[in-house]
Write a protein that holds these residues in place. Structure first.
Motif, PDB file in Angstrom:
ATOM      1  N   ASN A 203       0.824  -1.213   0.000  1.00  0.00           N
ATOM      2  CA  ASN A 203       0.000   0.000   0.000  1.00  0.00           C
ATOM      3  C   ASN A 203       0.856   1.259   0.000  1.00  0.00           C
ATOM      4  O   ASN A 203       0.543   2.245  -0.682  1.00  0.00           O
ATOM      5  N   LEU A 204       1.970   1.232   0.769  1.00  0.00           N
ATOM      6  CA  LEU A 204       2.870   2.386   0.781  1.00  0.00           C
ATOM      7  C   LEU A 204       3.499   2.616  -0.588  1.00  0.00           C
ATOM      8  O   LEU A 204       3.620   3.758  -1.054  1.00  0.00           O
ATOM      9  N   ASP A 205       3.878   1.536  -1.256  1.00  0.00           N
ATOM     10  CA  ASP A 205       4.470   1.664  -2.584  1.00  0.00           C
ATOM     11  C   ASP A 205       3.450   2.229  -3.578  1.00  0.00           C
ATOM     12  O   ASP A 205       3.789   3.058  -4.426  1.00  0.00           O
ATOM     13  N   ALA A 206       2.202   1.769  -3.466  1.00  0.00           N
ATOM     14  CA  ALA A 206       1.155   2.286  -4.358  1.00  0.00           C
ATOM     15  C   ALA A 206       0.915   3.771  -4.101  1.00  0.00           C
ATOM     16  O   ALA A 206       0.781   4.571  -5.036  1.00  0.00           O
ATOM     17  N   MET A 207       0.881   4.169  -2.819  1.00  0.00           N
ATOM     18  CA  MET A 207       0.695   5.584  -2.479  1.00  0.00           C
ATOM     19  C   MET A 207       1.886   6.415  -2.949  1.00  0.00           C
ATOM     20  O   MET A 207       1.721   7.556  -3.414  1.00  0.00           O
ATOM     21  N   ALA A 208       3.094   5.852  -2.841  1.00  0.00           N
ATOM     22  CA  ALA A 208       4.283   6.582  -3.285  1.00  0.00           C
ATOM     23  C   ALA A 208       4.247   6.793  -4.794  1.00  0.00           C
ATOM     24  O   ALA A 208       4.639   7.863  -5.292  1.00  0.00           O
ATOM     25  N   ARG A 209       3.783   5.794  -5.543  1.00  0.00           N
ATOM     26  CA  ARG A 209       3.679   5.964  -6.997  1.00  0.00           C
ATOM     27  C   ARG A 209       2.680   7.055  -7.338  1.00  0.00           C
ATOM     28  O   ARG A 209       2.922   7.892  -8.216  1.00  0.00           O
ATOM     29  N   ARG A 210       1.535   7.052  -6.651  1.00  0.00           N
ATOM     30  CA  ARG A 210       0.535   8.096  -6.882  1.00  0.00           C
ATOM     31  C   ARG A 210       1.081   9.467  -6.506  1.00  0.00           C
ATOM     32  O   ARG A 210       0.826  10.469  -7.185  1.00  0.00           O
ATOM     33  N   LEU A 211       1.859   9.507  -5.445  1.00  0.00           N
ATOM     34  CA  LEU A 211       2.454  10.770  -5.013  1.00  0.00           C
ATOM     35  C   LEU A 211       3.445  11.269  -6.055  1.00  0.00           C
ATOM     36  O   LEU A 211       3.523  12.468  -6.342  1.00  0.00           O
ATOM     37  N   GLY A 212       4.203  10.356  -6.616  1.00  0.00           N
ATOM     38  CA  GLY A 212       5.137  10.735  -7.672  1.00  0.00           C
ATOM     39  C   GLY A 212       4.410  11.302  -8.886  1.00  0.00           C
ATOM     40  O   GLY A 212       4.863  12.273  -9.507  1.00  0.00           O
ATOM     41  N   GLU A 213       3.267  10.704  -9.248  1.00  0.00           N
ATOM     42  CA  GLU A 213       2.479  11.212 -10.365  1.00  0.00           C
ATOM     43  C   GLU A 213       1.957  12.623 -10.068  1.00  0.00           C
ATOM     44  O   GLU A 213       1.957  13.496 -10.946  1.00  0.00           O
ATOM     45  N   MET A 214       1.523  12.838  -8.823  1.00  0.00           N
ATOM     46  CA  MET A 214       1.025  14.167  -8.448  1.00  0.00           C
ATOM     47  C   MET A 214       2.138  15.207  -8.515  1.00  0.00           C
ATOM     48  O   MET A 214       1.925  16.339  -8.957  1.00  0.00           O
ATOM     49  N   GLN A 215       3.341  14.832  -8.065  1.00  0.00           N
ATOM     50  CA  GLN A 215       4.457  15.762  -8.126  1.00  0.00           C
ATOM     51  C   GLN A 215       4.830  16.074  -9.576  1.00  0.00           C
ATOM     52  O   GLN A 215       5.181  17.207  -9.908  1.00  0.00           O
ATOM     53  N   ALA A 216       4.744  15.063 -10.450  1.00  0.00           N
ATOM     54  CA  ALA A 216       5.022  15.310 -11.863  1.00  0.00           C
ATOM     55  C   ALA A 216       4.010  16.284 -12.453  1.00  0.00           C
ATOM     56  O   ALA A 216       4.355  17.155 -13.248  1.00  0.00           O
ATOM     57  N   ARG A 217       2.755  16.173 -12.025  1.00  0.00           N
ATOM     58  CA  ARG A 217       1.739  17.097 -12.523  1.00  0.00           C
ATOM     59  C   ARG A 217       1.965  18.507 -11.986  1.00  0.00           C
ATOM     60  O   ARG A 217       1.671  19.496 -12.677  1.00  0.00           O
ATOM     61  N   LEU A 218       2.466  18.602 -10.765  1.00  0.00           N
ATOM     62  CA  LEU A 218       2.789  19.922 -10.233  1.00  0.00           C
ATOM     63  C   LEU A 218       3.911  20.576 -11.045  1.00  0.00           C
ATOM     64  O   LEU A 218       3.906  21.792 -11.263  1.00  0.00           O
ATOM     65  N   LEU A 219       4.865  19.773 -11.497  1.00  0.00           N
ATOM     66  CA  LEU A 219       5.921  20.313 -12.353  1.00  0.00           C
ATOM     67  C   LEU A 219       5.343  20.803 -13.671  1.00  0.00           C
ATOM     68  O   LEU A 219       5.766  21.832 -14.215  1.00  0.00           O
ATOM     69  N   GLN A 220       4.368  20.076 -14.214  1.00  0.00           N
ATOM     70  CA  GLN A 220       3.699  20.526 -15.426  1.00  0.00           C
ATOM     71  C   GLN A 220       2.942  21.831 -15.177  1.00  0.00           C
ATOM     72  O   GLN A 220       2.929  22.731 -16.032  1.00  0.00           O
ATOM     73  N   LEU A 221       2.322  21.934 -13.989  1.00  0.00           N
ATOM     74  CA  LEU A 221       1.634  23.174 -13.641  1.00  0.00           C
ATOM     75  C   LEU A 221       2.614  24.338 -13.534  1.00  0.00           C
ATOM     76  O   LEU A 221       2.282  25.474 -13.881  1.00  0.00           O
ATOM     77  N   ASP A 222       3.806  24.060 -13.028  1.00  0.00           N
ATOM     78  CA  ASP A 222       4.837  25.100 -12.962  1.00  0.00           C
ATOM     79  C   ASP A 222       5.153  25.617 -14.363  1.00  0.00           C
ATOM     80  O   ASP A 222       5.274  26.831 -14.580  1.00  0.00           O
ATOM     81  N   ALA A 223       5.318  24.684 -15.304  1.00  0.00           N
ATOM     82  CA  ALA A 223       5.629  25.096 -16.680  1.00  0.00           C
ATOM     83  C   ALA A 223       4.480  25.896 -17.280  1.00  0.00           C
ATOM     84  O   ALA A 223       4.693  26.922 -17.942  1.00  0.00           O
ATOM     85  N   LEU A 224       3.243  25.431 -17.024  1.00  0.00           N
ATOM     86  CA  LEU A 224       2.076  26.165 -17.519  1.00  0.00           C
ATOM     87  C   LEU A 224       1.976  27.536 -16.859  1.00  0.00           C
ATOM     88  O   LEU A 224       1.700  28.545 -17.525  1.00  0.00           O
ATOM     89  N   GLY A 225       2.209  27.582 -15.538  1.00  0.00           N
ATOM     90  CA  GLY A 225       2.143  28.847 -14.827  1.00  0.00           C
ATOM     91  C   GLY A 225       3.170  29.835 -15.335  1.00  0.00           C
ATOM     92  O   GLY A 225       2.907  31.041 -15.403  1.00  0.00           O
ATOM     93  N   GLU A 226       4.344  29.338 -15.723  1.00  0.00           N
ATOM     94  CA  GLU A 226       5.380  30.233 -16.234  1.00  0.00           C
ATOM     95  C   GLU A 226       4.953  30.853 -17.550  1.00  0.00           C
ATOM     96  O   GLU A 226       5.202  32.043 -17.804  1.00  0.00           O
ATOM     97  N   ARG A 227       4.285  30.054 -18.407  1.00  0.00           N
ATOM     98  CA  ARG A 227       3.823  30.601 -19.689  1.00  0.00           C
ATOM     99  C   ARG A 227       2.681  31.592 -19.477  1.00  0.00           C
ATOM    100  O   ARG A 227       2.655  32.666 -20.083  1.00  0.00           O
ATOM    101  N   VAL A 228       1.734  31.231 -18.603  1.00  0.00           N
ATOM    102  CA  VAL A 228       0.584  32.101 -18.382  1.00  0.00           C
ATOM    103  C   VAL A 228       0.991  33.385 -17.673  1.00  0.00           C
ATOM    104  O   VAL A 228       0.445  34.458 -17.937  1.00  0.00           O
TER     105      VAL A 228
END
Length: 321
Positions: free
Chosen positions: A79-104
């Motif tokens: 369960n911890l490994d599954a949560m860590a994978r989901r957390l990694g995906e969320m952090q990757a999306r935050l990085l995408q939001l950073d890139a979008l925020g920089e353009r906007v």
């Protein structure tokens, strides 16, 4: 089945008769009693042995407990490994939001780097290794904080963009006639009435009588009158000391105090006032000083095509003063 029961002296005897059903019931009852007794004895012995650490029973208990702990630990790890994978995906999306925020932010006129340094950032990026519960909780807390900062940042950007949108709607960049071509541009010209050089304070759009006159931007009608020189005239205040003037109309469809939207029909082309033919005289005034409307219309890419020589050639044709 018959049973004969006698006493020691054989003086008295008693006969007991058991049928098949009674015998079966007696055997079942005896079996239940023996099973319950054995279970109770086993439970008592097992618990006593576990508490006192008897060699065999203690080893058996440790084996059972160890297996149970291993299963629980394996379940938690999965369960911890599954949560860590989901957390990694969320952090990757935050990085995408950073890139979008920089353009906007560039569109909104906000310095994204300064905004991020003010808001702060952090959080260990979840890698492929297994995380402990403490590390996972710490990363989740940092992720929650970063998410809140991103929400604040996007709210600021949205506010800036809305403000810019509203301001752009209040700048006269909309072509003021639905169907017409440029006559006299803004600037010095030969006045058609006096024959002398005079400053033409607006732009003339030649069009058929009745052609729609459109508001170049949103605002409030501050003047609607019949002027000796401008004829049927409408003035719209767009705020920030910016006013547009529409003159020589044949009809006016708004009155003083009306709110108008960009592109709204406010009048119709005519030849009232000091005019030699049907056209719209369009002015832009900043703090009461006439400005070149062509610069505003060019910003909105609505300026009609009119090459310099052709436009000046029309300057002597039927236009106003």
């Amino acid at each position: 089945m018959h049973f004969i029961i006698t006493d020691a002296s054989l003086a008295k005897s008693r006969a007991v008769h058991l049928s098949g059903a009674r015998l079966l019931a007696a055997m079942v009852a005896l079996s239940l009693v023996l099973m319950l007794s054995a279970a109770g004895l086993y439970h008592w012995v097992f618990l006593k042995g576990a508490r006192e650490g008897w060699p065999v029973i203690g080893a058996l208990v440790r084996l059972v407990v160890k297996d149970e702990f291993e299963q629980r630990d394996r379940f938690m790890r999965e369960n911890l490994d599954a949560m860590a994978r989901r957390l990694g995906e969320m952090q990757a999306r935050l990085l995408q939001l950073d890139a979008l925020g920089e353009r906007v932010s560039g569109l909104a006129g906000v310095n994204f780097a300064e905004f991020k340094s003010t808001a702060g950032q952090g959080g260990a990026l979840v890698s492929g290794r297994s995380l402990s519960m403490e590390e996972l909780q710490a990363t989740l807390a940092e992720l929650e904080q970063n998410t809140g900062q991103h929400v604040d940042m996007m709210t600021v950007l949205e506010s800036r963009l809305i403000d810019q949108k509203v301001r752009s709607m209040m700048i006269p960049t909309q072509q003021p006639v639905s169907d017409g071509h440029l006559g006299s541009p803004f600037g010095w010209r030969i006045d058609p009435f006096t024959g002398r050089s005079a400053l033409h304070t607006g732009m003339d759009f030649q069009a058929e009588p009745g052609t729609s006159i459109l508001a170049a931007a949103g605002g409030v009608v501050v003047t609607q009158e019949l002027h000796p020189a401008y004829g049927n005239m409408v003035e719209v205040d767009h705020g920030n000391n910016l006013i547009t003037r529409y003159a020589h109309a044949s009809k006016v469809f708004v009155k003083q105090g009306d709110l108008v939207k960009r592109g709204q029909k406010i009048a119709a082309v005519g030849s009232t006032g000091r005019s030699t033919g049907p056209h719209l005289h369009f002015e832009v005034l900043v703090q009461g000083v006439p400005q070149d409307p062509g610069k505003f219309l060019a910003a909105g890419r609505h300026l009609p095509v009119a090459k310099g020589a052709a436009a000046r050639a029309k300057a002597a044709e039927g236009t106003d003063g």
